[in-house]
Design a protein around this motif. Structure first.
Motif, mmCIF file in Angstrom:
data_model
loop_
_atom_site.group_PDB
_atom_site.id
_atom_site.type_symbol
_atom_site.label_atom_id
_atom_site.label_comp_id
_atom_site.label_asym_id
_atom_site.label_seq_id
_atom_site.Cartn_x
_atom_site.Cartn_y
_atom_site.Cartn_z
ATOM 1 N N GLU A 297 0.830 -1.209 0.000
ATOM 2 C CA GLU A 297 0.000 0.000 0.000
ATOM 3 C C GLU A 297 0.863 1.256 0.000
ATOM 4 O O GLU A 297 0.558 2.237 -0.689
ATOM 5 N N TYR A 298 1.940 1.225 0.759
ATOM 6 C CA TYR A 298 2.830 2.394 0.832
ATOM 7 C C TYR A 298 3.467 2.669 -0.531
ATOM 8 O O TYR A 298 3.602 3.831 -0.941
ATOM 9 N N LEU A 299 3.829 1.603 -1.245
ATOM 10 C CA LEU A 299 4.541 1.765 -2.515
ATOM 11 C C LEU A 299 3.612 1.975 -3.707
ATOM 12 O O LEU A 299 3.984 2.659 -4.669
ATOM 13 N N THR A 300 2.417 1.394 -3.657
ATOM 14 C CA THR A 300 1.558 1.434 -4.849
ATOM 15 C C THR A 300 0.181 2.052 -4.615
ATOM 16 O O THR A 300 -0.600 2.188 -5.551
ATOM 17 N N GLY A 301 -0.154 2.399 -3.352
ATOM 18 C CA GLY A 301 -1.437 3.017 -3.073
ATOM 19 C C GLY A 301 -2.438 2.060 -2.462
ATOM 20 O O GLY A 301 -2.273 0.838 -2.515
#
Length: 438
Positions: A201-205
């Motif tokens: 989630e942090y890297l891709t949303g």
């Protein structure tokens, strides 16, 4: 190692898999958009020249992807899920130092070429390989090692679809015969999935990967979803049997001639279709969302169902690294829309019913082919965010699973593992006979 140390290792494995899974996803997307743009925009090719160049480029990527598998890690072929299940049973060895680079690079090439394959299989295999590396470094063995393999695989699925709950349930339901269930291993699976999801989630949303807004279905429409489940149960059995049939026939073709001829031909076709008919290529998650929102006519939907079915069989039979989750979801969406469109010609359907059929069909075909209805239900909810149609999805999935069992269907990964073991046993017997003859 105490519980605390084991759980720290599981969480670290999950975080590492989240990074690798995100890198894999972004690499595939970058390659898949990059090489067509290079041919079309940079080289300014068009018409037959573009089709020829596209076919040659995709064929080259497919052949190189297969060469990596056959030369360095034959177990990296296909999705990798049967390999992990076999390793958890003690029947297979996870050679992580070979599988990790081959699955990553080979998977990027095969998926980036446009083949109808999904990234979830490779990320599950990558995740389990990371877990095996951590187990070796931590000197874990036996139950702890098997539990960590499950945690790494779950982390891979969480990274592929940003679906941590479905990832946990996948271990509990799909690997119920192999998973060494205890509070220690169960918590490890949950922590690994959570860590992977947080990093992803942090890297891709943090948006549902296949977000589909839909309204709640009236109770009077529920029987139609039961009917959809019955249809999908039969489709799932046909899918599994055709897939195994395709694998066997392509293997025999490779033994008679070359293992690279069929993949090269499939790559050529896919490379042309990337420009001529992109709906027939790639995993199909975005296609599923597009079709659910646009709902094209009956004839076009029937054509797409047939085309996606054939191309999924052809792509998976090449032997390159790639999964079948995403192609199953895309095929299911199209079948659901076809079913709904046909029904709409006979009766008036409530608003959003076609979209609801598309969503429910994903869970239904997953339940029929993979044999894990609960995972199918939850995965669809996490992928689409369509919690308003949870009951229709549950009805479709459970009836699809019931019909598949009634028709004699078995979970595809169980079948594929048995097939792999049988082929290896046959090869060992042939070597022994040859040695005796000398």
């Amino acid at each position: 190692m105490g519980n605390g140390g084991y759980h720290v290792v599981a969480a670290l494995v999950g975080a590492a898999v989240g990074v690798l899974g995100s890198a894999f996803h972004l690499s595939v997307e970058g390659l898949m958009t990059g090489w067509p743009a290079f041919l079309r925009d940079t080289l300014q090719l068009s018409g037959p020249g573009l089709y020829v160049a596209g076919g040659l480029a995709a064929a080259a990527m497919t052949v190189v992807a297969l060469w990596l598998v056959r030369a360095f890690a034959p177990e990296a072929s296909g999705s990798g899920v049967p390999e992990i299940e076999g390793a958890m049973e003690g029947l297979r060895e996870v050679r992580w130092h070979r599988v990790l680079p081959v699955k990553f690079v080979g998977g990027v090439l095969s998926l980036g070429s446009g083949l109808v394959l999904g990234r979830e299989g490779p990320t599950i295999h990558i995740g389990a390989s990371v877990a095996k590396a951590a187990a070796d470094l931590s000197r874990l063995s036996g139950t702890d090692m098997r539990g960590l393999l499950a945690a790494g695989g779950a982390a891979g699925l969480a990274a592929a679809f940003n679906a941590p709950l479905a990832a946990v349930l996948f271990v509990i339901e799909e690997t119920r015969r192999q998973f060494p269930y205890s509070s220690r291993t169960y918590i490890g699976v949950v922590l690994a999935s959570l860590a992977s999801a947080i990093v992803t989630e942090y890297l891709t949303g943090n948006v549902p990967y296949m977000a589909l807004p839909v309204s709640q279905m009236p109770y009077g429409a529920l029987p139609a979803f039961i009917g959809l489940g019955v249809v999908l149960g039969a489709v799932g059995v046909a899918f599994n049997r055709t897939l195994v049939w395709s694998l066997d026939h392509v293997r025999r073709l490779g033994q008679r001639r070359s293992f690279y001829i069929f993949p090269a031909v499939v790559g050529l076709i896919v490379g042309v279709l990337v420009f001529a008919l992109p709906e027939a290529t790639q995993g199909g998650e975005l296609l599923a969302v597009h079709l659910a929102k646009e709902a094209p006519g009956l004839a076009l939907l029937a054509f797409i169902v047939l085309l996606r079915f054939v191309m999924t069989m052809a792509s998976y039979s090449t032997g390159v690294a790639g999964g079948i989750f995403a192609p199953i979801l895309a095929l299911a969406t199209t079948v659901g829309l076809l079913y709904g469109s046909a029904l709409e010609t006979m009766v008036m359907l409530p608003a959003d019913t076609l979209t609801a059929f598309a969503i429910a069909a994903m869970g239904g075909l997953f339940a029929a082919t993979i044999g894990a209805p609960l995972v199918g239900m939850v995965l669809v909810m996490e992928l689409t965010g369509a919690y308003a149609v949870l009951v229709p999805v549950m009805l479709t999935a459970i009836f699809a699973n019931m019909v598949a069992q009634w028709l004699g269907g078995r979970p595809i990964y169980e079948i594929l593992l048995e097939r792999t073991l049988a082929i290896e046993a046959e090869a060992r017997a042939a070597e022994a006979n040859a040695a005796a003859a000398r």
